[in-house]
Design an enzyme around this catalytic site. Sequence first.
Site, PDB file in Angstrom:
ATOM      1  N   LYS A  59       0.842  -1.210   0.000  1.00 34.92           N
ATOM      2  CA  LYS A  59       0.000   0.000   0.000  1.00 34.92           C
ATOM      3  C   LYS A  59       0.873   1.255   0.000  1.00 34.92           C
ATOM      4  O   LYS A  59       0.556   2.238  -0.666  1.00 34.92           O
ATOM      5  CB  LYS A  59      -0.910   0.011   1.241  1.00 34.92           C
ATOM      6  CG  LYS A  59      -2.080  -0.958   1.156  1.00 34.92           C
ATOM      7  CD  LYS A  59      -2.960  -0.820   2.391  1.00 34.92           C
ATOM      8  CE  LYS A  59      -4.215  -1.664   2.284  1.00 34.92           C
ATOM      9  NZ  LYS A  59      -5.081  -1.513   3.474  1.00 34.92           N
ATOM     10  N   ALA A  80      -1.346   2.112   6.751  1.00 38.60           N
ATOM     11  CA  ALA A  80      -1.561   1.124   7.821  1.00 38.60           C
ATOM     12  C   ALA A  80      -2.527   0.069   7.317  1.00 38.60           C
ATOM     13  O   ALA A  80      -3.320   0.315   6.398  1.00 38.60           O
ATOM     14  CB  ALA A  80      -2.116   1.804   9.064  1.00 38.60           C
ATOM     15  N   ASP A  81      -2.457  -1.100   7.919  1.00 38.46           N
ATOM     16  CA  ASP A  81      -3.405  -2.164   7.595  1.00 38.46           C
ATOM     17  C   ASP A  81      -3.646  -2.971   8.860  1.00 38.46           C
ATOM     18  O   ASP A  81      -2.719  -3.209   9.638  1.00 38.46           O
ATOM     19  CB  ASP A  81      -2.864  -3.079   6.487  1.00 38.46           C
ATOM     20  CG  ASP A  81      -3.941  -4.007   5.965  1.00 38.46           C
ATOM     21  OD1 ASP A  81      -4.929  -3.502   5.381  1.00 38.46           O
ATOM     22  OD2 ASP A  81      -3.834  -5.230   6.152  1.00 38.46           O
ATOM     23  N   THR A  82      -4.891  -3.359   9.064  1.00 41.60           N
ATOM     24  CA  THR A  82      -5.266  -4.123  10.257  1.00 41.60           C
ATOM     25  C   THR A  82      -5.794  -5.477   9.840  1.00 41.60           C
ATOM     26  O   THR A  82      -6.586  -5.562   8.896  1.00 41.60           O
ATOM     27  CB  THR A  82      -6.353  -3.365  11.054  1.00 41.60           C
ATOM     28  OG1 THR A  82      -5.830  -2.094  11.431  1.00 41.60           O
ATOM     29  CG2 THR A  82      -6.756  -4.127  12.312  1.00 41.60           C
TER      30      THR A  82
END
Length: 200
Positions: A59, A80-82
């Site tokens: 990303k 960010a990624d969760t």
Amino acid sequence: MRDFIYLASQSPRRSQLLDQIGVAHQLLLAGPEEDAESLESVRGAEAPGRYVARVTGLKLDAAVERLKRQGLPAAPVLCADTTVCLGRDILGKPADEADAVRILKRLAGQSHRVLTAVAVQKGKQRVDAVSESWVRFAPMTAAQIKAYVATGEPLGKAGAYGVQGRAAAHIEQIRGSYSGIMGLPLFETAALLRSLGVRC
């Protein structure tokens, strides 16, 4: 104009969390020509920690490229990624309401991990971190799950719930970073930004 960063995320929660620690930011969103969703596909039996760090890196690559393409003023870019995982199973965003019910049935009465990766790039410098937290759901009846899914809140959220929303009524215990579970661990984020000279 004072220092600012680019936030490459559509999540309104991430934007609110950056506001909370006083970080001025502008959104740097993917256009319709970018297949942003395909970046989130899981590769085989990929470990959740490796998966979330890899997706966040992809990303960020796409966002840095977007910045160059649009000829925008230089500034650090944050992605960010969760991901929510039960054991090694990655529970992504539900495809529809039936899928949300299926995911919540698995989480009810169980503890699961929430991993949020953050990566920031300034010029050629890139820094990143992964926050790990644990969430325990109380047992939920089929009627409770159905009522929660009917609110529409689970759609578009990893693990089919939002900790800051109505799901809180079913969460028994949290260990780790509340902001990380929301989607942006503020302690780690502030440390990464400071390391690149951004004031928090």
